[in-house]
Motif scaffolding. Structure first.
Motif, PDB file in Angstrom:
ATOM      1  N   ASP A 321       0.826  -1.203   0.000  1.00 56.40           N
ATOM      2  CA  ASP A 321       0.000   0.000   0.000  1.00 56.40           C
ATOM      3  C   ASP A 321       0.865   1.260   0.000  1.00 56.40           C
ATOM      4  N   ALA A 511      -7.088   0.765  -6.341  1.00 54.74           N
ATOM      5  CA  ALA A 511      -7.381   1.406  -5.050  1.00 54.74           C
ATOM      6  C   ALA A 511      -8.045   2.757  -5.278  1.00 54.74           C
ATOM      7  N   LYS A 641      -7.066   3.135   0.481  1.00 53.64           N
ATOM      8  CA  LYS A 641      -6.296   1.935   0.129  1.00 53.64           C
ATOM      9  C   LYS A 641      -7.185   0.798  -0.359  1.00 53.64           C
ATOM     10  N   GLN A 659      -9.891  -5.289  -0.571  1.00 52.19           N
ATOM     11  CA  GLN A 659      -9.010  -5.144  -1.721  1.00 52.19           C
ATOM     12  C   GLN A 659      -9.130  -6.388  -2.590  1.00 52.19           C
TER      13      GLN A 659
END
Length: 673
Positions: A321, A511, A641, A659
């Protein structure tokens, strides 16, 4: 965040004039420190907004006989034959002192900063709610490169308490360790206290809350003990957590100011709070010689935020990240060398001063080994406590403990913009004399000179064993011969993101941070906008766009073939066919979002989701009422993120976030069993 803004301004000025300071100059400043000793007595008159100060001041230095000092021009100094007014400029009055010891009396009216934009603004508090003064308000005599010791007492309104550095002895704060600045805070706080092995823990709250105070008292002792064992004994007699007058996250010597909402967030005790405690080693006792760049934010983030994430098994995700943020917010000509970082004021400065710097320290640990890295940290603290240290001083310390030359290592990460980009070249797996050989070509594809890199290459075998080899990649393209005892199932180059580099798009999940970077964006509006949402979507475009005239188009026009495309509304006709191309577990119908096989009713939920589709990065925003859309826009900066987030449209509660899983890295090779 440490409050070193004045030093940052001075550093920027020297850099802009083309001046430089080397390690020997910094060493000279440390060996001949300018010292100001204060005996400060304050009187607070809230009715007239007036602060009156008496200061028995002594200047000492082995390097100079005469001296000058400055004070805010908001203060009127009583006549004194021992001082001479030289000039007034930029809100300051500059004086020449004719003797080393002075008795000063001055007073002035102070105004509170109404809404403190604390990342970019110097803030003052002086009203019935409380008082906050730091070096930016120049409320005490100061001179260039001075360090301060002091005794400080104040006449306070009834039921008020005060706070400063050092230790409270009767009604006086006494600080004997040299400080870069003097802080003063006071107000009608409820104070909780608990002594500990290394320091006394304190909590200052605006309203009584014993349960909250106990959480912070316990966490204070936990972190101080842990970091004292790792770095050296905590440098102060106390650590106080103060409920701030603003929604801040400030770390000062021996205390922190956290906003009322901030300190009650459930994740703060495990993230921002330890960060501010670690600053008492880096930035608030080992001071930053920021003329060569501010190193303390990156080192503090590495030892606090990153180290705690690693303890939860999230180290790889944290590094990934970090690299993704760096790539996103330094694109489009936003980058600058790490040596020019002074303080955070936006996403780009954070990506460089925290993220790039954090990765520098991670790679340094890989370079010299964990034990030498820990030894270097302890040596840095022991040798430079209450002195200024630059990146050059850090380099010298780590060279000494490791026995390695780190000149090229520090130079390439401090002086250059950008970061390496890696790609696989040709590869061939062969078997010779019962040994498996892999000829592997690696490339650096970034512009400019190649970096000197130690690149981890991981091989996975059928028994799930992982073998790591580190390769010295120093040219634009090199071929390596790797030997294995058995045939690997897969080989991957830096799959855990150990290096500071720009990751390929297929290595990292899409993201939502792309909403906030400087890259051009295309906003796609539905021609058939639901009634009542026309103005809401226009306001959303205005809130998200960084351009005066954002590029917009309707959903029946052809989409750009590449770049960031933001689709406004789930009924956007441009979605047709895009979701299938993105190959992610998300579907959209007229009534529901289906995400990871779970259905969420449209209307009851608002959605933000981003996908990669070829060279396009798509962002879908969907909400059915202006109120739900505004709520979504307000919350999204805290979820950058993630690839997707869903909120309850009525309550604003987050109901899903995550994610996308990445499986096909361009830096990995699969072999048939």
């Amino acid at each position: 965040m440490t409050l070193i803004r004045l030093f940052a301004i001075g550093a920027w000025l020297m850099l802009s004039l083309g001046l430089s300071i080397n390690a020997s100059a910094n060493a000279a400043a440390n060996s001949h420190p300018l010292s100001l000793q204060h005996q400060l007595k304050l009187k607070i008159d809230l009715a007239s907004n007036r602060l009156s100060v008496a200061d028995q001041l002594r200047f000492s230095s082995t390097a100079a006989e005469t001296w000058q000092f400055s004070l805010s021009d908001q203060f009127s100094l009583d006549p004194n034959p021992a001082i001479e007014l030289l000039a007034s400029s930029n809100g300051l009055k500059h004086y020449r002192a004719k003797q080393a010891e002075l008795s000063l009396h001055y007073s002035g009216q102070l105004k509170s900063t109404p809404n403190c934009a604390w990342l970019t603004q110097a803030c003052v508090k002086f009203d019935s709610q409380g008082v906050y003064l730091d070096s930016n308000s120049q409320w005490y005599p100061d001179t260039t490169n001075a360090l301060h010791t002091f005794e400080l007492s104040a006449e306070l309104p009834k039921d008020w308490v005060s706070l400063s550095q050092g230790e409270l002895i009767q009604a006086t704060w006494k600080e004997i360790q040299p400080q870069q600045a003097i802080y003063f805070l006071a107000g009608p706080f409820k104070v909780y206290s608990e002594p500990g092995k290394y320091a006394t823990a304190l909590v200052y709250l605006q309203t009584a809350d014993e349960a909250l105070a106990k959480q912070y008292l316990a966490a204070t002792h936990q972190y101080i003990e842990s970091y004292s064992k790792q770095l050296g004994a905590y440098p102060y007699r106390k650590f106080a957590t103060v409920e701030s007058f603003w929604e801040t996250g400030w770390g000062m010597p021996s205390f922190t100011l956290l906003g009322s909402k901030v300190m009650r967030l459930p994740f703060i005790l495990g993230s921002s709070f330890p960060h501010e405690i670690v600053h008492n080693w880096w930035g608030n006792s080992v001071y930053v010689d920021s003329t060569l760049g501010n190193w303390s934010e990156g080192l503090t983030a590495y030892l606090a935020d990153y180290q705690l994430s690693a303890g939860k098994g999230e180290a790889m995700n944290y590094r990934r990240d970090t690299l993704q943020k760096y790539a996103s917010f330094t694109d489009n000509f936003q980058d600058f060398p790490l040596k020019e970082f002074q303080s955070r004021h936006d996403q780009t400065t954070q990506a460089i001063g925290y993220g790039k710097s954090l990765m520098l320290f991670h790679m340094l640990k890989q370079q010299i080994g964990r034990d030498k890295f820990e030894q270097g940290l302890q040596t840095l603290y022991k040798d430079y406590a209450f002195k200024r240290a630059s990146f050059a001083d850090l380099q010298a310390v780590f060279e000494k403990v490791s026995g390695q030359s780190l000149k090229d290592f520090f130079a390439q990460w401090l002086e250059r913009t950008g970061a390496p980009q890696l790609a696989l070249g040709e590869h061939q797996l062969t078997e010779e004399n019962s040994e498996i050989l892999l000829n592997l070509s690696l490339k650096q594809t970034q512009a400019g000179e190649p970096y000197q890199l130690k690149v981890p290459v991981l091989a996975r075998f059928k028994d799930e064993r992982i073998e790591t080899q580190w390769l010295d990649l120093n040219t634009a393209q090199q071929t390596f011969k790797l030997e294995y005892a058995q045939k690997p199932l897969a080989v991957a180059v830096d799959p855990n993101f150990e290096l500071l580099r720009i990751p390929a798009l297929d290595e990292v999940p899409a993201a939502l941070i792309v909403l906030y970077n400087a890259q051009p964006k295309t906003f796609v509006i539905a021609r058939q906008v639901p009634a009542g949402m026309e103005l809401a979507w226009e306001e959303a475009i205005e809130a998200l766009s960084r351009e005066d005239k954002p590029k917009t188009q309707y959903d029946d026009a052809p989409l750009p073939e590449e770049g960031i495309v933001i689709l406004l509304g789930g009924d956007n006709a441009a979605l047709t066919g895009l979701l299938e191309r993105a190959k992610q577990p998300f579907k959209l119908s007229e009534t529901a979002y289906t995400l990871n096989s779970v259905n969420y009713t449209c209307g009851l939920h608002s959605l933000a989701l981003t996908l990669n589709a070829g060279k396009q990065q798509l962002v879908l925003l969907d909400a059915t009422t202006p109120e739900a859309l505004q709520q979504l826009i307000n919350k999204l900066p805290h979820y950058g993120k993630y690839s997707y987030v869903l909120f309850n449209s009525a309550s604003g509660e987050n109901v899903a976030k995550g994610q996308w899983e990445m499986t096909d890295s361009p830096l990995s090779i699969q072999f048939k069993p």
